[in-house]
Design a protein around this motif. Structure first.
Motif, PDB file in Angstrom:
ATOM      1  N   THR A 192      38.366  48.781  39.718  1.00 58.75           N
ATOM      2  CA  THR A 192      38.513  49.660  38.562  1.00 58.75           C
ATOM      3  C   THR A 192      39.972  50.043  38.357  1.00 58.75           C
ATOM      4  O   THR A 192      40.442  50.182  37.223  1.00 58.75           O
ATOM      5  N   VAL A 193      40.695  50.219  39.451  1.00 54.26           N
ATOM      6  CA  VAL A 193      42.120  50.549  39.371  1.00 54.26           C
ATOM      7  C   VAL A 193      42.922  49.352  38.869  1.00 54.26           C
ATOM      8  O   VAL A 193      43.735  49.462  37.947  1.00 54.26           O
ATOM      9  N   LEU A 194      42.689  48.187  39.451  1.00 53.82           N
ATOM     10  CA  LEU A 194      43.514  47.010  39.165  1.00 53.82           C
ATOM     11  C   LEU A 194      43.048  46.240  37.928  1.00 53.82           C
ATOM     12  O   LEU A 194      43.840  45.532  37.300  1.00 53.82           O
ATOM     13  N   ARG A 195      41.737  46.300  37.642  1.00 51.98           N
ATOM     14  CA  ARG A 195      41.134  45.693  36.450  1.00 51.98           C
ATOM     15  C   ARG A 195      41.153  44.165  36.432  1.00 51.98           C
ATOM     16  O   ARG A 195      40.528  43.569  35.571  1.00 51.98           O
ATOM     17  N   SER A 196      41.833  43.549  37.334  1.00 47.94           N
ATOM     18  CA  SER A 196      41.926  42.085  37.370  1.00 47.94           C
ATOM     19  C   SER A 196      41.167  41.548  38.575  1.00 47.94           C
ATOM     20  O   SER A 196      41.479  41.932  39.714  1.00 47.94           O
ATOM     21  N   PRO A 197      40.177  40.660  38.377  1.00 48.68           N
ATOM     22  CA  PRO A 197      39.467  40.102  39.526  1.00 48.68           C
ATOM     23  C   PRO A 197      40.372  39.280  40.431  1.00 48.68           C
ATOM     24  O   PRO A 197      40.253  39.338  41.660  1.00 48.68           O
ATOM     25  N   ALA A 198      41.312  38.541  39.830  1.00 47.25           N
ATOM     26  CA  ALA A 198      42.203  37.696  40.640  1.00 47.25           C
ATOM     27  C   ALA A 198      43.093  38.543  41.547  1.00 47.25           C
ATOM     28  O   ALA A 198      43.250  38.255  42.737  1.00 47.25           O
ATOM     29  N   VAL A 199      43.687  39.600  40.979  1.00 45.97           N
ATOM     30  CA  VAL A 199      44.576  40.457  41.770  1.00 45.97           C
ATOM     31  C   VAL A 199      43.794  41.191  42.852  1.00 45.97           C
ATOM     32  O   VAL A 199      44.220  41.259  44.015  1.00 45.97           O
ATOM     33  N   THR A 200      42.636  41.736  42.494  1.00 45.48           N
ATOM     34  CA  THR A 200      41.837  42.495  43.462  1.00 45.48           C
ATOM     35  C   THR A 200      41.380  41.609  44.617  1.00 45.48           C
ATOM     36  O   THR A 200      41.493  41.986  45.792  1.00 45.48           O
ATOM     37  N   LEU A 201      40.873  40.431  44.296  1.00 41.25           N
ATOM     38  CA  LEU A 201      40.383  39.534  45.346  1.00 41.25           C
ATOM     39  C   LEU A 201      41.524  38.958  46.177  1.00 41.25           C
ATOM     40  O   LEU A 201      41.352  38.690  47.369  1.00 41.25           O
ATOM     41  N   SER A 202      42.694  38.795  45.562  1.00 42.70           N
ATOM     42  CA  SER A 202      43.839  38.283  46.328  1.00 42.70           C
ATOM     43  C   SER A 202      44.326  39.299  47.357  1.00 42.70           C
ATOM     44  O   SER A 202      45.015  38.938  48.309  1.00 42.70           O
ATOM     45  N   ILE A 203      43.954  40.559  47.166  1.00 44.27           N
ATOM     46  CA  ILE A 203      44.277  41.603  48.152  1.00 44.27           C
ATOM     47  C   ILE A 203      43.166  41.714  49.190  1.00 44.27           C
ATOM     48  O   ILE A 203      43.411  41.692  50.404  1.00 44.27           O
ATOM     49  N   ALA A 265      37.733  57.609  43.900  1.00 45.00           N
ATOM     50  CA  ALA A 265      38.483  58.647  43.190  1.00 45.00           C
ATOM     51  C   ALA A 265      39.634  58.032  42.388  1.00 45.00           C
ATOM     52  O   ALA A 265      39.873  58.409  41.233  1.00 45.00           O
ATOM     53  N   ALA A 266      40.337  57.077  42.983  1.00 45.06           N
ATOM     54  CA  ALA A 266      41.432  56.405  42.277  1.00 45.06           C
ATOM     55  C   ALA A 266      40.904  55.651  41.060  1.00 45.06           C
ATOM     56  O   ALA A 266      41.524  55.650  39.985  1.00 45.06           O
ATOM     57  N   GLY A 267      39.749  55.015  41.213  1.00 40.58           N
ATOM     58  CA  GLY A 267      39.138  54.308  40.087  1.00 40.58           C
ATOM     59  C   GLY A 267      38.763  55.252  38.962  1.00 40.58           C
ATOM     60  O   GLY A 267      38.959  54.935  37.773  1.00 40.58           O
ATOM     61  N   TYR A 268      38.248  56.413  39.318  1.00 41.00           N
ATOM     62  CA  TYR A 268      37.868  57.396  38.298  1.00 41.00           C
ATOM     63  C   TYR A 268      39.087  57.892  37.528  1.00 41.00           C
ATOM     64  O   TYR A 268      39.070  57.981  36.298  1.00 41.00           O
ATOM     65  N   LEU A 269      40.173  58.185  38.259  1.00 47.90           N
ATOM     66  CA  LEU A 269      41.389  58.657  37.590  1.00 47.90           C
ATOM     67  C   LEU A 269      41.949  57.579  36.668  1.00 47.90           C
ATOM     68  O   LEU A 269      42.397  57.866  35.548  1.00 47.90           O
ATOM     69  N   ALA A 270      41.933  56.330  37.140  1.00 49.08           N
ATOM     70  CA  ALA A 270      42.423  55.231  36.300  1.00 49.08           C
ATOM     71  C   ALA A 270      41.571  55.066  35.056  1.00 49.08           C
ATOM     72  O   ALA A 270      42.087  54.810  33.956  1.00 49.08           O
ATOM     73  N   LEU A 271      40.260  55.214  35.210  1.00 49.97           N
ATOM     74  CA  LEU A 271      39.348  55.050  34.080  1.00 49.97           C
ATOM     75  C   LEU A 271      39.536  56.164  33.054  1.00 49.97           C
ATOM     76  O   LEU A 271      39.443  55.931  31.840  1.00 49.97           O
ATOM     77  N   ARG A 272      39.809  57.373  33.521  1.00 54.19           N
ATOM     78  CA  ARG A 272      40.000  58.515  32.616  1.00 54.19           C
ATOM     79  C   ARG A 272      41.315  58.440  31.852  1.00 54.19           C
ATOM     80  O   ARG A 272      41.402  58.868  30.698  1.00 54.19           O
ATOM     81  N   ARG A 273      42.337  57.902  32.505  1.00 51.36           N
ATOM     82  CA  ARG A 273      43.689  57.973  31.937  1.00 51.36           C
ATOM     83  C   ARG A 273      44.091  56.765  31.106  1.00 51.36           C
ATOM     84  O   ARG A 273      45.062  56.812  30.361  1.00 51.36           O
ATOM     85  N   ARG A 274      43.352  55.655  31.264  1.00 51.28           N
ATOM     86  CA  ARG A 274      43.728  54.444  30.535  1.00 51.28           C
ATOM     87  C   ARG A 274      42.746  54.144  29.426  1.00 51.28           C
ATOM     88  O   ARG A 274      41.552  54.420  29.546  1.00 51.28           O
ATOM     89  N   ASP A 275      43.231  53.530  28.395  1.00 55.35           N
ATOM     90  CA  ASP A 275      42.358  53.047  27.320  1.00 55.35           C
ATOM     91  C   ASP A 275      41.700  51.743  27.753  1.00 55.35           C
ATOM     92  O   ASP A 275      42.147  51.073  28.688  1.00 55.35           O
ATOM     93  N   ALA A 276      40.671  51.339  27.035  1.00 54.68           N
ATOM     94  CA  ALA A 276      39.986  50.103  27.320  1.00 54.68           C
ATOM     95  C   ALA A 276      40.906  48.916  27.086  1.00 54.68           C
ATOM     96  O   ALA A 276      40.798  47.923  27.768  1.00 54.68           O
TER      97      ALA A 276
END
Length: 276
Positions: A192-203, A265-276
């Protein structure tokens, strides 16, 4: 696809005047429809089951009868309980993929706009997504963990194996289900924070498959590495924690819970603060 999913979920999902509990139930029904329509859900969960049980069978077969040939010292060190979860470390990679794709697919495809239109309250949307993913991961983990463990013990045979009634076995089985479920939710929060499957899975995939093990065996960083989420949570799978850690089965699980809570919690903050 988002329009078709919203149509299946029904107009009640879009209603903002319903009580919070009703909104959450409707949003979870919406998320469940989306989850079922994703091909990645089915292949990742099937891969989780296949890898876990296959490696468990191979481990049991490879170790079959070896206990009888061991001396007293090696028998004392032999951890049949941990061997019962030998396939879980590999299988859980597929469950992490499931968690990541369940979240990030909507961001990359743009269908997240339709989801936000259907469920305008970001908190309700996020809670529904996490709960649906967690319940799915937990429900699949129960039979897979049990099957993998039983397969290894059946093939081990003789005095080397452990039974369900033995000390620590039930604790480890329950802990194994918590372990896989929490790691899946941790992955969902990070996605939810990174929004990219490639970036998240590469970590996550290199971390859980190699880096954690390597760091845990390096004297200079071993003390810090024991607090990594998969390392700390994985202590519940062992008969006894190693001498190199200050954690035990349940304090390690508490560390994993803390990592998961921070990710959510980080995902929730990112979801609240960013637009779609």
């Amino acid at each position: 696809m988002a329009d078709a999913v919203m149509a299946q979920a029904g107009p009640e999902v879009r209603t903002q005047t319903r009580p919070r509990a009703g909104q959450l139930r409707a949003a979870m029904a919406f998320e469940w429809v989306k989850l079922r329509t994703l091909r990645s859900t089915w292949w990742s969960l099937a891969l989780f089951a296949a890898l876990t049980v296959t490696v468990a069978l191979l481990t049991g077969y490879a170790l079959r009868g070896s206990y009888a040939d061991m001396d007293a010292r090696r028998r004392a060190e032999f951890d049949a309980l941990a061997y019962g979860f030998s396939g879980l470390q590999l299988g859980m990679m597929a469950l992490v993929v499931f968690g990541v794709l369940a979240v990030s697919g909507e961001f990359t495809s743009g269908t997240i706009r339709g989801s936000f239109a259907a469920v305008p309250r970001r908190g309700v949307f996020y809670a529904a997504k996490l709960l649906t993913g967690a319940l799915t991961a937990g429900a699949v983990s129960v039979p897979v963990v049990a099957a993998g463990f039983a397969a290894t013990q059946a093939l081990l045979g003789g005095p080397g194996r452990v039974a369900l009634t033995d000390d620590g076995v039930l604790r480890a089985l329950i802990g194994a289900v918590l372990y896989t479920t929490l790691l899946s939710v941790f992955a969902m929060g990070l996605a939810t924070v990174l929004r990219s499957p490639a970036v998240t899975l590469s970590i996550l995939l290199p971390l859980f498959s190699m880096l954690s093990t390597i760091l845990s065996n390096l004297p200079g960083v071993r003390t810090a590495a024991q607090f990594l989420p998969d390392v700390a949570g994985g202590l519940v799978l062992l008969r006894e924690p190693p001498d190199t850690t200050v954690l035990n089965a349940w304090t390690g699980m508490a560390v994993l819970m803390a990592w998961t809570a921070a990710s959510v919690a980080a995902g929730y903050l990112a979801l609240r603060r960013r637009d779609a």
